[in-house]
Design an enzyme around this catalytic site. Structure first.
Site, PDB file in Angstrom:
ATOM      1  CG  HIS A  91      -0.259  -0.011   2.542  1.00 38.11           C
ATOM      2  ND1 HIS A  91       0.041  -1.189   3.193  1.00 38.11           N
ATOM      3  CD2 HIS A  91       0.183   0.977   3.360  1.00 38.11           C
ATOM      4  CE1 HIS A  91       0.636  -0.918   4.343  1.00 38.11           C
ATOM      5  NE2 HIS A  91       0.739   0.394   4.477  1.00 38.11           N
ATOM      6  CG  HIS A 121       4.129   4.490   5.420  1.00 35.97           C
ATOM      7  ND1 HIS A 121       3.294   5.020   6.360  1.00 35.97           N
ATOM      8  CD2 HIS A 121       3.620   3.263   5.125  1.00 35.97           C
ATOM      9  CE1 HIS A 121       2.331   4.153   6.642  1.00 35.97           C
ATOM     10  NE2 HIS A 121       2.500   3.075   5.900  1.00 35.97           N
ATOM     11  CD  GLU A 152       3.381  -0.574   7.197  1.00 32.28           C
ATOM     12  OE1 GLU A 152       2.826   0.284   6.471  1.00 32.28           O
ATOM     13  OE2 GLU A 152       2.781  -1.193   8.075  1.00 32.28           O
TER      14      GLU A 152
END
Ligand code: CO
Length: 136
Positions: free
Chosen positions: A7, A79, A130
Site C-alpha cells: 500500500h 510512507h 514499511e
C-alpha cells in the site's frame, strides 16, 4: 525478500472529508475506519486489485501522524509499504547490509495483526518504507 507492493499511505487531517473527496472525484470507496491505539492513528483504506491506499488520521495529539500533519497541514504521502515473505528475517538481513530498521528489533503488528517493520527513509532514497508480512 520483497514480494510486492502492499500500500501507499497518506496522512489526512480528516478521514471523512478525504473519503468524500475520493468518492466524488474518483468513485473510490473507503473502508470503515479502525483505530490503532499503539500508533495513535485512525486508519481507513481503499482496496484496489493489486494494492491499497491507506488513509491515516491522528487519533490523539502528539502521535507520529499528528506531528507529520503539523509539518504538512494539508496532508500528504507518509510512507509506502512493501510485502516481504518474513519480516523478522528481512530485519536481520537489512541490518546486516547496513540499513536502519526502526523500532529496535521490537515486534510490531498492524491493525490486521500482520508483522510489520519500518526502514529509515535515508536507507530507501528518501522515502519511509514499511515492510509487511502477509498473515496466514
Ligand atoms: Co502502512
Amino acid at each position: 525478500m520483497i514480494t510486492g507492493l502492499s500500500h501507499v499511505s497518506i496522512a489526512v487531517p480528516s478521514l471523512e472529508s478525504a473519503a468524500k473527496k475520493l468518492k466524488e472525484l474518483y468513485g473510490l470507496t473507503v473502508t470503515e475506519a479502525k483505530v490503532n491505539e499503539e500508533q495513535g492513528v485512525r486508519l481507513a483504506c481503499v482496496e484496489l486489485p493489486n494494492a491499497r491506499i491507506e488513509l491515516m488520521e491522528p487519533s490523539r495529539p502528539g502521535s507520529p501522524i499528528a506531528k507529520f500533519l503539523e509539518r504538512n497541514p494539508g496532508g500528504g504521502i507518509h510512507h509506502f509499504c512493501l510485502n516481504v515473505d518474513d519480516v523478522a528475517a528481512a530485519r536481520v538481513e537489512l541490518g546486516r547490509r547496513g540499513a536502519r530498521v526502526l523500532g529496535e528489533g521490537r515486534d510490531q503488528r498492524n491493525v490486521h495483526g500482520e508483522h510489520i517493520a519500518f526502514v529509515h527513509p535515508k536507507d530507501f532514497l528518501g522515502a519511509l518504507v514499511e515492510l509487511e508480512q502477509r498473515a496466514g
